[in-house]
Design an enzyme around this catalytic site. Structure first.
Site, PDB file in Angstrom:
ATOM      1  N   GLY A 192       0.779  -1.232   0.000  1.00 10.71           N
ATOM      2  CA  GLY A 192       0.000   0.000   0.000  1.00 10.71           C
ATOM      3  C   GLY A 192       0.811   1.282   0.000  1.00 10.71           C
ATOM      4  O   GLY A 192       0.390   2.290  -0.566  1.00 10.71           O
ATOM      5  N   GLU A 230       3.717   4.311   5.971  1.00  6.27           N
ATOM      6  CA  GLU A 230       2.532   3.448   5.869  1.00  6.27           C
ATOM      7  C   GLU A 230       1.437   4.187   5.091  1.00  6.27           C
ATOM      8  O   GLU A 230       1.378   5.424   5.099  1.00  6.27           O
ATOM      9  CB  GLU A 230       2.087   3.090   7.304  1.00  6.27           C
ATOM     10  CG  GLU A 230       0.847   2.255   7.429  1.00  6.27           C
ATOM     11  CD  GLU A 230       0.929   0.875   6.814  1.00  6.27           C
ATOM     12  OE1 GLU A 230       1.170   0.801   5.595  1.00  6.27           O
ATOM     13  OE2 GLU A 230       0.692  -0.125   7.526  1.00  6.27           O
ATOM     14  N   ASP A 231       0.581   3.444   4.426  1.00  3.69           N
ATOM     15  CA  ASP A 231      -0.495   4.078   3.667  1.00  3.69           C
ATOM     16  C   ASP A 231      -1.598   4.607   4.580  1.00  3.69           C
ATOM     17  O   ASP A 231      -1.998   5.757   4.494  1.00  3.69           O
ATOM     18  CB  ASP A 231      -1.090   3.115   2.610  1.00  3.69           C
ATOM     19  CG  ASP A 231      -1.509   1.756   3.187  1.00  3.69           C
ATOM     20  OD1 ASP A 231      -1.317   1.515   4.402  1.00  3.69           O
ATOM     21  OD2 ASP A 231      -2.025   0.934   2.414  1.00  3.69           O
ATOM     22  N   ASP A 241      -5.510   2.260  10.586  1.00  6.11           N
ATOM     23  CA  ASP A 241      -6.922   1.961  10.805  1.00  6.11           C
ATOM     24  C   ASP A 241      -7.099   1.610  12.286  1.00  6.11           C
ATOM     25  O   ASP A 241      -7.185   2.498  13.124  1.00  6.11           O
ATOM     26  CB  ASP A 241      -7.292   0.813   9.860  1.00  6.11           C
ATOM     27  CG  ASP A 241      -8.770   0.529   9.788  1.00  6.11           C
ATOM     28  OD1 ASP A 241      -9.571   1.444   9.955  1.00  6.11           O
ATOM     29  OD2 ASP A 241      -9.136  -0.643   9.546  1.00  6.11           O
ATOM     30  N   PHE A 291     -14.270   3.101   3.376  1.00  7.61           N
ATOM     31  CA  PHE A 291     -13.225   2.322   2.718  1.00  7.61           C
ATOM     32  C   PHE A 291     -12.702   3.086   1.507  1.00  7.61           C
ATOM     33  O   PHE A 291     -13.457   3.449   0.620  1.00  7.61           O
ATOM     34  CB  PHE A 291     -13.729   0.933   2.312  1.00  7.61           C
ATOM     35  CG  PHE A 291     -12.595  -0.012   2.088  1.00  7.61           C
ATOM     36  CD1 PHE A 291     -12.058  -0.723   3.152  1.00  7.61           C
ATOM     37  CD2 PHE A 291     -12.028  -0.154   0.827  1.00  7.61           C
ATOM     38  CE1 PHE A 291     -10.968  -1.576   2.956  1.00  7.61           C
ATOM     39  CE2 PHE A 291     -10.936  -1.004   0.628  1.00  7.61           C
ATOM     40  CZ  PHE A 291     -10.418  -1.715   1.695  1.00  7.61           C
ATOM     41  N   VAL A 292     -11.405   3.328   1.498  1.00  7.60           N
ATOM     42  CA  VAL A 292     -10.825   4.139   0.429  1.00  7.60           C
ATOM     43  C   VAL A 292      -9.828   3.333  -0.410  1.00  7.60           C
ATOM     44  O   VAL A 292      -9.193   2.408   0.097  1.00  7.60           O
ATOM     45  CB  VAL A 292     -10.139   5.407   0.987  1.00  7.60           C
ATOM     46  CG1 VAL A 292     -11.168   6.345   1.600  1.00  7.60           C
ATOM     47  CG2 VAL A 292      -9.060   5.074   2.007  1.00  7.60           C
ATOM     48  N   ASP A 326      -5.700  -0.553  -1.971  1.00  6.37           N
ATOM     49  CA  ASP A 326      -6.430  -1.500  -2.813  1.00  6.37           C
ATOM     50  C   ASP A 326      -7.716  -1.990  -2.168  1.00  6.37           C
ATOM     51  O   ASP A 326      -7.943  -1.849  -0.969  1.00  6.37           O
ATOM     52  CB  ASP A 326      -5.566  -2.737  -3.078  1.00  6.37           C
ATOM     53  CG  ASP A 326      -5.493  -3.649  -1.848  1.00  6.37           C
ATOM     54  OD1 ASP A 326      -5.196  -3.139  -0.752  1.00  6.37           O
ATOM     55  OD2 ASP A 326      -5.765  -4.853  -1.981  1.00  6.37           O
TER      56      ASP A 326
HETATM   57  P1  IMP Z   1      -4.751  -1.755  10.962  1.00  4.27           P
HETATM   58  O1  IMP Z   1      -3.920  -2.805  11.618  1.00  4.27           O
HETATM   59  O2  IMP Z   1      -6.216  -1.984  11.226  1.00  4.27           O
HETATM   60  O3  IMP Z   1      -4.336  -0.340  11.330  1.00  4.27           O
HETATM   61  O4  IMP Z   1      -4.588  -2.021   9.427  1.00  4.27           O
HETATM   62  C1  IMP Z   1      -4.045  -1.106   8.538  1.00  4.27           C
HETATM   63  C2  IMP Z   1      -4.033  -1.752   7.163  1.00  4.27           C
HETATM   64  O5  IMP Z   1      -5.365  -2.098   6.749  1.00  4.27           O
HETATM   65  C3  IMP Z   1      -3.535  -0.759   6.129  1.00  4.27           C
HETATM   66  O6  IMP Z   1      -2.140  -0.833   5.968  1.00  4.27           O
HETATM   67  C4  IMP Z   1      -4.294  -1.188   4.886  1.00  4.27           C
HETATM   68  O7  IMP Z   1      -3.582  -2.193   4.229  1.00  4.27           O
HETATM   69  C5  IMP Z   1      -5.588  -1.765   5.404  1.00  4.27           C
HETATM   70  N1  IMP Z   1      -6.684  -0.777   5.312  1.00  4.27           N
HETATM   71  C6  IMP Z   1      -7.333  -0.190   6.339  1.00  4.27           C
HETATM   72  N2  IMP Z   1      -8.281   0.651   5.902  1.00  4.27           N
HETATM   73  C7  IMP Z   1      -8.227   0.618   4.553  1.00  4.27           C
HETATM   74  C8  IMP Z   1      -8.973   1.302   3.512  1.00  4.27           C
HETATM   75  O8  IMP Z   1      -9.871   2.130   3.728  1.00  4.27           O
HETATM   76  N3  IMP Z   1      -8.609   1.005   2.232  1.00  4.27           N
HETATM   77  C9  IMP Z   1      -7.619   0.106   1.933  1.00  4.27           C
HETATM   78  N4  IMP Z   1      -6.913  -0.539   2.869  1.00  4.27           N
HETATM   79  C10 IMP Z   1      -7.209  -0.288   4.172  1.00  4.27           C
END
Ligand code: IMP
Length: 179
Positions: A43, A98-99, A102, A151-152, A158
């Site tokens: 990402g 990081e992208d 979440d 969701f983006v 992706d």
């Molecule tokens: P976390 O452990 O829940 O913070 O997960 C983060 C990861 O979830 C990111 O690096 C993304 O790969 C994926 N992710 C979370 N939200 C989105 C979204 O809205 N679009 C695409 N990927 C997402």
């Protein structure tokens, strides 16, 4: 606009302006230091490629690929390293790129792994942040945009490996990801 998309959330011009600001801030903060940018695949690939081209200090780059354990789409907080760094980070200044943050579980676990390797410092730069979804506090030192809980996709992000190539960031239509 692509038929699966609800709306543009961030245009490529808005993203570019913000990425330049982040690159400037990071360059100032790490002036005179050697910085290693660690991009989290896949990402963050587009973001890292743009970010480093606006930086005015010398940087090196490396990548890690991680995946959540288990088949469930819900993050468990335990990540499996699919691809590790090619170099030691002992005594080095590391900036994780990081992208999106979440729940924060992935980054929290990754930080533990990296800190155990005795770097001089570890900080986080994330293009997007969904603060309302956070389950665990993670220090995001450089943040592009706080966004709502939608969701983006696009600009590296992706849905089922699709849409990473789109230059803008879109909100995906609910019927696309809810089936
Ligand atoms: P976390 O452990 O829940 O913070 O997960 C983060 C990861 O979830 C990111 O690096 C993304 O790969 C994926 N992710 C979370 N939200 C989105 C979204 O809205 N679009 C695409 N990927 C997402």
């Amino acid at each position: 606009m692509h038929p699966g998309m609800e709306r543009v959330l961030l245009s490529k011009d808005e993203i570019e302006d913000r990425v330049k600001e982040l690159a400037r801030a990071i360059s100032e903060d790490y002036q005179g230091k050697e910085l290693l940018l660690v991009g989290i695949l896949k990402g963050a690939a587009v973001f890292l490629a743009d970010l480093m081209r606006h930086m005015s200090i010398d940087v090196r780059i490396d990548f890690m690929a991680v995946s959540s354990y288990g088949a469930s789409s819900k993050s468990t907080g335990v990540v499996r390293i699919l691809k590790d760094l090619e170099q030691s980070i002992e005594g080095r200044h590391v900036l994780v790129v990081e992208d999106i943050v979440d729940t924060g579980l992935t980054l929290n676990y990754l930080l533990e792994i990296l800190r155990a390797r005795d770097p001089a410092s570890v900080r986080i730069c994330a293009l997007l942040d969904k603060p309302s979804r956070r389950e665990i506090e993670v220090p995001v030192d450089y943040k592009g945009f706080a966004i709502p809980d939608e969701f983006v996709v696009g600009y590296g992000l992706d849905f089922n490996e699709k849409y990473r190539h789109l230059p803008d960031i879109y909100v995906l239509k609910k019927e696309v990801y809810q089936g």
